[in-house]
Write a protein that holds these residues in place. Structure first.
Motif, PDB file in Angstrom:
ATOM      1  N   ALA A  63       2.385   1.647  -3.399  1.00 34.97           N
ATOM      2  CA  ALA A  63       1.417   2.153  -4.378  1.00 34.97           C
ATOM      3  C   ALA A  63       1.178   3.647  -4.219  1.00 34.97           C
ATOM      4  N   LYS A  64       1.307   4.129  -3.000  1.00 31.90           N
ATOM      5  CA  LYS A  64       1.110   5.565  -2.742  1.00 31.90           C
ATOM      6  C   LYS A  64       2.384   6.376  -2.971  1.00 31.90           C
ATOM      7  N   ASN A  72       5.158   6.134  -1.174  1.00 31.21           N
ATOM      8  CA  ASN A  72       5.883   6.350   0.088  1.00 31.21           C
ATOM      9  C   ASN A  72       6.984   5.296   0.213  1.00 31.21           C
ATOM     10  N   VAL A 129       0.850  -1.201   0.000  1.00 28.72           N
ATOM     11  CA  VAL A 129       0.000   0.000   0.000  1.00 28.72           C
ATOM     12  C   VAL A 129       0.881   1.246   0.000  1.00 28.72           C
ATOM     13  N   LYS A 130       1.898   1.254   0.848  1.00 32.46           N
ATOM     14  CA  LYS A 130       2.814   2.403   0.896  1.00 32.46           C
ATOM     15  C   LYS A 130       3.534   2.565  -0.447  1.00 32.46           C
TER      16      LYS A 130
END
Length: 165
Positions: free
Chosen positions: A7-8, A10, A4-5
């Protein structure tokens, strides 16, 4: 959470979560897949190879896994084209995942090794089996430093691969 990080965008947090997952489950091949991909796309090629080789020395695998493909990709970017070809071929021999990404990296690695006939055959395979694939554009976006995607694209084009229009 690492994915998730990632994909964002980060990157640092993605790497932290990936490393934490690896510490918690060092022999889980699915964790290794995510860790390897996060590290690969962040440009941490040496770590990808180190983690993959460590896992291969400790885990008995019945088939090939994505983390082994990530190791092949990392070796390509480290200019170890023989190692890249070996890694990808080893995964394929064990029935691991083979798709447009694998074929693109194999093509590029063979091209860089001067194996022009093999690179051309793989170029034709990529165009025939995945006629709409834009692996080149994908990797220019996935890597934190687009230079790595461009290096792959350059080698693919040298093998006479032409992106679909």
């Amino acid at each position: 959470m690492a994915w998730v990080k990632f994909a964002k965008g980060n990157w640092l947090e993605a790497i932290e979560f990936a490393q934490r997952a690896r510490r918690l489950a060092p022999h889980d091949v699915h964790v290794l897949e995510f860790v390897s991909l996060v590290l690969l796309y962040s440009g941490s090629f040496e770590q990808v190879v180190e983690i993959s080789e460590d896992a291969l020395s400790k885990i008995e695998l019945e088939r090939g896994y994505v983390f082994q493909n990530a190791m092949g990709s990392a070796k390509f970017h480290m200019k170890d084209n023989e190692g890249a070809v070996s890694a990808f071929e080893s995964v394929a021999e064990k029935g691991g995942p083979v798709g447009p990404v694998t074929v693109a990296y194999l093509m590029a690695s063979h091209q860089m090794l001067g194996n022009k006939a093999e690179a051309q055959t793989l170029s034709e395979q990529l165009s025939r089996e995945w006629p709409d694939s834009r692996v080149d554009a994908l990797f220019e976006e996935l890597f934190v430093d687009s230079k790595y995607g461009k290096d792959l694209s350059y080698a693919m084009r040298q093998a006479n691969w032409k992106p679909p229009s």
